[in-house]
Design an enzyme around this catalytic site. Structure first.
Site, PDB file in Angstrom:
ATOM      1  N   ARG B   5     -50.796  -2.447  10.176  1.00 60.27           N
ATOM      2  CA  ARG B   5     -50.821  -1.765  11.486  1.00 60.27           C
ATOM      3  C   ARG B   5     -49.447  -1.191  11.833  1.00 60.27           C
ATOM      4  O   ARG B   5     -49.347  -0.234  12.584  1.00 60.27           O
ATOM      5  CB  ARG B   5     -51.329  -2.708  12.585  1.00 60.27           C
ATOM      6  CG  ARG B   5     -50.473  -3.927  12.817  1.00 60.27           C
ATOM      7  CD  ARG B   5     -51.085  -4.810  13.908  1.00 60.27           C
ATOM      8  NE  ARG B   5     -50.559  -6.156  13.820  1.00 60.27           N
ATOM      9  CZ  ARG B   5     -50.164  -6.865  14.870  1.00 60.27           C
ATOM     10  NH1 ARG B   5     -50.227  -6.366  16.083  1.00 60.27           N
ATOM     11  NH2 ARG B   5     -49.714  -8.098  14.720  1.00 60.27           N
ATOM     12  N   GLU B  53     -63.495   1.963  25.481  1.00 62.16           N
ATOM     13  CA  GLU B  53     -63.481   2.576  24.151  1.00 62.16           C
ATOM     14  C   GLU B  53     -64.526   3.669  23.990  1.00 62.16           C
ATOM     15  O   GLU B  53     -64.318   4.623  23.241  1.00 62.16           O
ATOM     16  CB  GLU B  53     -63.692   1.498  23.074  1.00 62.16           C
ATOM     17  CG  GLU B  53     -62.617   0.423  23.041  1.00 62.16           C
ATOM     18  CD  GLU B  53     -62.786  -0.642  24.116  1.00 62.16           C
ATOM     19  OE1 GLU B  53     -63.831  -0.671  24.798  1.00 62.16           O
ATOM     20  OE2 GLU B  53     -61.850  -1.458  24.289  1.00 62.16           O
ATOM     21  N   PHE B  78     -63.928  -2.954  18.394  1.00 55.21           N
ATOM     22  CA  PHE B  78     -64.238  -2.116  19.555  1.00 55.21           C
ATOM     23  C   PHE B  78     -64.370  -0.641  19.166  1.00 55.21           C
ATOM     24  O   PHE B  78     -65.248   0.064  19.660  1.00 55.21           O
ATOM     25  CB  PHE B  78     -63.177  -2.295  20.642  1.00 55.21           C
ATOM     26  CG  PHE B  78     -62.929  -3.737  20.987  1.00 55.21           C
ATOM     27  CD1 PHE B  78     -63.995  -4.578  21.284  1.00 55.21           C
ATOM     28  CD2 PHE B  78     -61.655  -4.269  20.970  1.00 55.21           C
ATOM     29  CE1 PHE B  78     -63.781  -5.923  21.576  1.00 55.21           C
ATOM     30  CE2 PHE B  78     -61.429  -5.600  21.267  1.00 55.21           C
ATOM     31  CZ  PHE B  78     -62.488  -6.438  21.565  1.00 55.21           C
ATOM     32  N   ASP B 112     -57.843 -15.612  17.272  1.00 52.97           N
ATOM     33  CA  ASP B 112     -58.734 -15.047  18.299  1.00 52.97           C
ATOM     34  C   ASP B 112     -60.216 -15.322  18.016  1.00 52.97           C
ATOM     35  O   ASP B 112     -61.053 -15.272  18.915  1.00 52.97           O
ATOM     36  CB  ASP B 112     -58.519 -13.536  18.429  1.00 52.97           C
ATOM     37  CG  ASP B 112     -57.369 -13.195  19.370  1.00 52.97           C
ATOM     38  OD1 ASP B 112     -56.826 -14.132  19.988  1.00 52.97           O
ATOM     39  OD2 ASP B 112     -57.011 -12.010  19.466  1.00 52.97           O
TER      40      ASP B 112
END
Lengths: 276, 306
Positions: B5, B53, B78, B112
């Site tokens: 990322r 989104e 998402f 998460d």
């Protein structure tokens, strides 16, 4: 042109659009007459009076954009584009047929003049907002108009976009809500109440103008007023009659997505032709 | 070690300078996706969409119709799944110039847990006409693939991860869209892998080497369009195939290669991936081991074919 002449011209244009809508859907054997007829006066006012556009140059960068977010009213869009000169009227009678540029829902890659492929409700509204934002980024003065349905306001995405457009102060964006009160499963108020509409849009930071969507003077005034609103987008809530112009279709739920049969088509065309 | 990322943040800075018509959108995750770097340097071309989104994807589509190239950031779950229908109906259907570079792919998201992880996104994205799918293996490949994507017409999904992962390439790496990369030659078995499993496949080849097995290790960074010729050339030689990905064994790289080989070169294929299960909380490393995304599992699968 004097206002009276304008409204007279628009009346003729919308009569033509209604005639073509019925003929197209009748010949196709399927399609959505109700919501095409309800918005015909609004769409006529845009294409034949208010919009800055050029049928010879559909990709002109500075053109006003008009997005049909309620894509099922495609026959209305096609009738208007043909009448405005984007393509030959003969093409209208290929609606929904194999290989036709007139798809069941508008397709920007198959038909110049369609600003974005739409049909799935809510999408066109967001895309129109994106076009308005791009105009701000590029410091262009074009305006973006977007037609949404009352049932379409049940989509969550509409409200994501409503929040976005006022946050970014998109005063070059003007929504027109075709409030005809009916959707597939019945009256909007019974299926899923969207009222109070004006209060909802105001709460989301929009300027709201409520009009009779069949009164050309009111439509013209609303579009002109929206142009003067600064710092926020405008939603014109237009009260309309679903199926407007054809007696047996007016306020009839079934004609949301049902084509007239041959006999009904002939009768409807006759009615429209003879209307004043 | 560096996360893929981070390649997004750095590629955007270069793209911003090179192309005036780049617009970047994010949905309240600019710090996580590193698009914040672009936002700080080019605030007038950065659009914060908030946690919405679906609107973001259609907005990007609308902006793209005005001659711009849009990059959208979010988490994979998402971008590709919550906003799937927007991606499908508006972006892909009209082949609009919108790139999806969401982060936090796979289970290496870690703590998460399942709601923020993805095991099925490659399968979903590659089934949509017009969509291209790229899964970078390290920071450099991510950065270069993202830069290259500006030159690819239409939608591209570039799948990025959260954790720092080892380097495979260097600063002068050049990305070639749609071409497999042979990282190691071998004649006994072909190991096709993608994303963070590429490094683990290389490690597996060392395990196999010690046992006298020569594995060919191939990075399939572009899953769609698939480099059929390159893949068939390797398989014609080895006739044994292992696939490895941080994704469900259904519909991802393993699925794509199985589809190809069943038609063009039927042979045994072992798919290493997540076995039709959701993820869970834990550290990235714990999860990779728990779901069998390890060099040992890849080596074991290769041996089972011999």
């Amino acid at each position: 042109m004097e206002r009276e002449e304008v409204t007279k011209l628009l009346k003729e244009k919308s009569k033509q659009l209604r005639y073509d809508i019925i003929k197209m859907i009748g010949l196709a054997g399927s399609g959505h007459p109700g919501g095409s007829l309800s918005a015909a006066d609004i769409v006529a006012t845009l294409y034949f009076y208010h919009l800055r556009h050029d049928f010879r140059n559909p990709y002109w960068e500075d053109r006003d954009r008009f997005v049909f977010s309620k894509g099922h009213a495609a026959p209305l869009l096609y009738a208007a584009l043909a009448e405005a000169g984007y393509f030959s009227r003969e093409v209208l009678w290929t609606l929904r047929k194999f290989n036709s540029p007139l798809q069941g829902h508008p397709d920007m890659r198959k038909l110049p003049g369609v600003e974005i492929s739409a049909g799935s409700l809510g999408h066109g509204f967001s895309a129109a907002c994106g076009m308005a934002l791009a105009g701000k980024i590029d410091k262009k003065d074009y305006r973006v108009f977007v037609l949404i349905g009352d049932g379409e306001c049940q989509e969550g995405e509409i409200w994501e976009t409503a929040m976005f457009a006022s946050h970014y102060k998109l005063d070059n964006l003007c929504g027109i809500l075709d409030y005809n009160g009916l959707q597939i499963d019945g009256p909007v108020s019974k299926v899923m109440e969207v009222q109070p509409l004006a209060a909802k849009w105001q709460a989301f930071g929009w300027e709201v103008i409520e009009i009779d969507g069949h009164d050309f003077n009111q439509i013209i005034d609303a579009l002109e007023k929206a142009r003067t609103v600064k710092g926020k987008p405008t939603m014109i809530i237009a009260r309309t009659i679903k199926g407007k112009g054809v007696s047996f279709m007016e306020n009839v739920v079934d004609f949301h997505g049902k084509a007239p049969d041959r006999e009904q088509m002939e009768q409807a065309l006759k009615e429209i032709k003879e209307s004043d | 070690m560096k996360a893929t990322r981070e390649g997004y943040g750095d590629a955007l800075l270069e793209l911003g300078e090179k192309y005036e018509n780049i617009v970047v959108l994010d949905a309240d995750l600019a710090k996580s996706t590193y698009s914040i770097k672009f936002a700080q340097r080019y605030p007038e071309r950065f659009i914060e969409c908030g946690i919405a989104e679906q609107n973001m994807m259609d907005l990007a589509a609308g902006i793209a119709t005005c001659g711009k190239i849009c990059y959208t950031g979010s988490f994979v779950i998402f971008a590709c799944q919550r906003a799937l229908e927007q991606v499908r109906n508006t972006i892909c259907y009209s082949n609009l110039n919108v790139k999806l570079c969401p982060t936090h792919a796979g289970i290496s998201v870690g703590e998460d847990g399942a709601s923020h992880q993805t095991v099925e996104d490659i399968a979903i994205m590659r089934a949509i006409p017009n969509m291209k799918v790229i899964v970078p293996a390290d920071y450099y490949q991510a950065r270069e693939a993202i830069k290259e994507s500006a030159e690819i017409e239409g939608p591209v999904f570039i799948r990025l991860g959260r954790p720092a992962v080892p380097f495979i390439y260097g600063d002068n790496y050049r990305f070639q869209f749609g071409k497999i990369e042979k990282l190691r030659e071998g004649s006994d078995v072909s190991i096709f892998s993608t994303g963070i499993m590429v490094k683990k496949s290389l490690e597996a080849s060392f395990i196999l080497e010690k046992e006298g097995i020569e594995a060919e290790v191939i990075n399939v960074h572009t899953i769609k369009p698939l480099d059929e010729e390159g893949i068939l050339e390797s398989v014609a030689k080895t006739k044994r195939v292992v696939t490895a990905e941080e994704h469900s064994i259904i519909g991802g790289l393993g699925g794509a290669i199985s589809e190809l080989l069943s038609e063009k070169f039927p042979c045994k294929v072992k798919r290493v991936g997540i076995e039709d299960k959701f993820g869970c909380s834990g550290s990235a490393n714990e999860l990779l081991i728990h779901y069998g995304l390890t060099p040992e599992k890849i080596a074991f699968s290769a041996k089972s074919l011999l």
